[in-house]
Design an enzyme around this catalytic site. Structure first.
Site, PDB file in Angstrom:
ATOM      1  CB  SER A  56      -0.962   0.016   1.183  1.00  0.00           C
ATOM      2  OG  SER A  56      -0.260   0.185   2.388  1.00  0.00           O
ATOM      3  CE  LYS A 100      -2.669   1.879   4.893  1.00  0.00           C
ATOM      4  NZ  LYS A 100      -2.329   0.932   3.886  1.00  0.00           N
TER       5      LYS A 100
END
Length: 193
Positions: A56, A100
């Site tokens: 990701s 993230k």
């Protein structure tokens, strides 16, 4: 030949303690304790080691990369846009750490329209190279973040489980572990983030 007497003998000479050696030993003990304290403090606050799970955050970070997390920084300041944070989704202690990028902070509005991320009505200035966003998820409609909420996205925008999805949602500050600040493995890519 002298005979040894049983019992106490008060005529024996006293043993003397070498004060120079004792001072030297005390100095060494104090130096070792200070070194251990500094090492423990560094490891506890800035040396949490964790692995990136999944792709990701590709190209910035890849699955299996080992990173160091600064657990202290967000005790004295708040995450800023473009910080790469490590958090537990919804505070779930049994989950692996998620890594993230922060794109919006408390009080900001977020919307994804036409593949573009808008923060406070303006296109978000990306520091990482990212693709157009195919699935806006929860951000298809304009969202306003609460006083302790952050909106995060993976750099691999179309292959990331992030704030666009209900099972992650907005990240509360209390669930943030810290800031990813250094990649330690693979060795050839080691460096500051």
């Amino acid at each position: 030949m002298r005979r040894r007497r049983k019992g106490l003998h008060f005529g024996r000479p006293k043993k003397t303690v070498n004060t120079t050696v004792m001072k030297e030993i005390c100095i060494w003990v104090v130096e070792i304790l200070i070194t251990l304290l500094i090492a423990f403090t560094f490891v506890w606050f800035a040396g949490l080691r964790t692995s990136v799970v999944g792709q990701s955050m590709a190209e910035t970070l890849n699955g299996g990369d080992e990173i160091l997390v600064n657990r202290f920084i967000y005790k004295v300041t708040n995450p800023k846009p473009d910080d790469i944070i490590v958090f537990l989704p919804n505070g779930n202690e049994k989950s692996h750490y998620y890594v993230k990028r922060v794109v919006a902070c408390p009080g900001d509005t977020v919307q994804i329209a036409g593949g573009v991320l808008y923060v406070n009505g303006k296109p978000f200035h990306e520091t990482a190279e990212v693709a157009a966003i195919e699935d806006a998820g929860l951000a298809a409609e304009e969202l306003t973040l609460g006083p302790d909420e952050f909106f995060v996205l993976g750099d691999n925008r179309n292959n990331s489980e992030d704030s666009r999805y209900a099972n992650i949602g907005n990240i509360k500050k209390e669930h943030i572990i810290g800031k990813a600040w250094f990649r330690i493995a693979p060795w050839g890519l080691a460096g500051f983030l």
